[in-house]
Design an enzyme around this catalytic site. Structure first.
Site, short mmCIF file in Angstrom:
data_model
loop_
_atom_site.label_atom_id
_atom_site.label_comp_id
_atom_site.label_asym_id
_atom_site.label_seq_id
_atom_site.Cartn_x
_atom_site.Cartn_y
_atom_site.Cartn_z
N HIS A 309 0.96 -1.17 0.04
CA HIS A 309 0.19 0.31 0.29
C HIS A 309 0.81 1.09 0.02
O HIS A 309 0.80 1.73 -0.83
CB HIS A 309 -1.03 -0.18 1.30
N GLU A 310 2.15 1.57 1.40
CA GLU A 310 2.61 2.67 0.85
C GLU A 310 3.49 1.98 0.03
O GLU A 310 3.92 4.08 -0.65
CB GLU A 310 3.37 2.98 2.24
N GLU A 339 -4.48 7.89 -3.09
CA GLU A 339 -5.05 6.05 -2.05
C GLU A 339 -5.51 5.45 -3.34
O GLU A 339 -5.37 4.03 -3.73
CB GLU A 339 -6.43 6.80 -1.43
ZN ZN Z 1 -2.67 5.13 2.09
#
Ligand code: ZN
Length: 545
Positions: A309-310, A339
């Site tokens: 994710h990061e 996001e």
């Molecule tokens: Zn995020």
């Protein structure tokens, strides 16, 4: 406004409130110094020293924050560190609202009128003007009072959650509600936003997003996903997931994290991996984009996905075009678009069968035998198990946006119904959880007190999580028209995947508004349909329904 450095620090690190966002937003003016259009009365270069000082102060604050959150700072230094950050913040606030800043701003406007501003200049102007207007629409003493309020509210929220007693937090929540209602009022009276007052909140996180768009988006989601979830919950399909929480030594977890970052295309020469209680990304500069993860010896797999994710956030930042370096455009354009990139890598790739097929042998080797007894099918199904939960942060891919819908509807009601008070919210929360997820929280801690966002005074932020998921699905659909994404994921060919994303999205930084960027990248206006199709198709297959 919140660009990457601002928003990610504010949200994931969860230690700052709107005051820091405000201060960092002011720092964004720094980059105007390099835009290079001539001023009618003063040369742009006259402002160089002023902006260089602001930039240096901003970087110092950013690195101090990183150091605090990743364990570099000794506990005994907390007071002196907080004091130093407060002094820097105050200096930046003063500089950002000084006459010098106003003169500089006027110079840029004049250059635009003379037709000497290029595409980059105009985009910088668009963002800077929006920030400037917002900052000036709200009295500075109210900002400061709100900042003090939220710093206490965060402490009270933690106490209330610990004690499972909403009444400890409610009076502070009420003040935060009052502030935000006034805040929307100021912005609307200043002519910055129109229509639903909640639009003024959304603009802070996702420029151009409106209540009308979100109502349509969540309406589609509600009618498709809520009944679909019922089918899954009542299906006979058994998925084993116990091994996701197997203990794996931290040294091995670190090796896997670095291997995965390298595989995904994170440039280790221009970034770093640290550790913090909650994972976050901190873009200190174009060539210094850092991510963190949290290693839990007894719960391995969540940490694996946090790294993916990061990395998605970081790869976006690392691939912004060189020509935008040193301007405020050298940053992801919005929370939702950011996001979308993190969710694309984490879910659309990271939880796809093709990716696990391509990397499973390597995964078994690098995790040193800890999962040797687990088949590829078992692993793929386990990382996609659907289990409605009370807690947003533990939610699976299918139910995640339903948690966001609960928060969106409450925030919208707060801004639209003056009769609604902080004391009405727990009941409202529980009713919506029951309606959408079929669950009623048995405590405040697993209900309305679970998230820190409202204690920070952040209304309008939650929807960007759901919007990001939907952007990601729309982007994936566009990508699939141009090449076989599954084949690329199976081959771990992130050169092709990142190349497409860089060409369509990453390189533009904040040059275009989110809606325009999405339209250019995918050829379509934003819609929920790709997201709904993606979820229904994927989970119908997994659950055999
Ligand atoms: Zn995020």
């Amino acid at each position: 406004m919140k660009t990457l450095g601002v928003s990610i620090k504010v949200v994931r690190s969860a230690k700052h409130g709107k005051a820091v966002a405000l201060i960092l937003a002011l720092v964004l003016f720094v980059s105007l110094a390099v835009v290079g259009c001539a001023a009618p009365t003063r040369e742009i270069s006259d402002f160089d020293g002023f902006f260089e000082k602001m930039l240096a102060l901003g970087q110092a604050e950013s690195i101090m924050t990183w150091d605090m959150e990743t364990g570099g700072m000794p506990d005994g230094a907390i007071d002196s560190r907080a004091n130093a950050i407060a002094i820097i913040s105050s200096e930046l606030f003063d500089m950002g609202t000084s006459d010098e800043m106003r003169e500089f701003f006027t110079a840029v406007e004049a250059a635009e009128k003379r037709g000497e501003a290029d595409e980059i200049n105009l985009a910088v102007y668009r963002i800077a003007k929006s920030d400037f207007d917002r900052l000036n629409a709200i009295p500075a003493d109210e900002y400061r009072a709100f900042s003090e309020l939220t710093s206490i509210a965060v402490i009270k929220w933690a106490e209330a959650k610990e004690a499972n007693d909403y009444s400890i937090f409610a009076p502070y929540m009420q003040q935060i509600i009052d502030y935000n209602r006034n805040y929307a009022d100021y912005l609307i009276k200043a002519g910055l936003y129109s229509g639903n007052p909640y639009n003024a909140m959304l603009a802070d996180y996702e420029p151009g997003l409106t209540v009308e768009m979100l109502d349509e988006f969540f309406g589609e989601l509600r009618s498709a996903i809520v009944p679909f979830l019922q089918k899954i919950v009542s299906s006979d399909k058994q998925i084993r997931s116990d091994f996701l929480y197997r203990g794996v030594p931290i040294e091995i977890q670190k090796d896997v994290a670095e291997w995965m970052m390298g595989t995904l295309g994170f440039d280790m020469n221009r970034g770093a991996l640290g550790e913090s209680a909650h994972p976050f990304t901190n873009s200190i500069s174009h060539d210094d984009v850092r991510i963190t993860t949290h290693y839990d010896e007894n719960k391995y797999v969540p940490s694996f996905f946090a790294v993916m994710h990061e990395s998605g956030h970081a790869i976006y930042e690392q691939n912004i075009a060189e020509e935008l370096v040193g301007t405020i455009l050298d940053s992801g354009v919005s929370m939702g678009m950011h996001e979308s990139q993190s969710r694309f890598y984490e879910n659309m790739i990271g939880r796809s069968r093709a990716f696990w097929e391509g990397m499973y042998d390597d995964f078994l080797a690098v995790t040193d035998g800890h999962f040797d007894d687990i088949s590829l099918d078992e692993m793929y199904e386990a990382v996609n198990i659907v289990e409605p939960t009370m807690i947003r942060l533990q939610a699976d891919e299918l139910t995640y946006s339903l948690h966001i819908m609960v928060r969106y509807e409450i925030e919208k009601a707060i801004l639209n119904d003056p009769e609604l008070t902080a004391y009405d919210l727990p009941e409202m929360w529980n009713e919506k959880m029951q309606e959408y997820l079929g669950l009623t929280p048995s405590s405040y801690a697993e209900g309305i007190l679970q998230d820190i966002h409202w204690a920070y005074g952040e209304f309008g932020y939650f929807p960007t999580y759901a919007i990001g998921n939907a952007y990601a699905a729309q982007i994936r659909a566009a990508m699939r028209k141009e090449f076989d994404v599954d084949a690329a994921a199976r081959a771990l060919d992130f050169g092709t995947i990142n190349g497409w994303l860089t060409d369509k999205i990453h390189r533009y930084g904040s040059l275009f508004e989110p809606s325009e960027l999405l339209l250019r990248a995918t050829g379509e206006e934003f819609s929920a349909s790709h997201y709904v199709d993606y979820l229904i198709h994927k989970y119908s297959e997994i659950y055999g329904i």
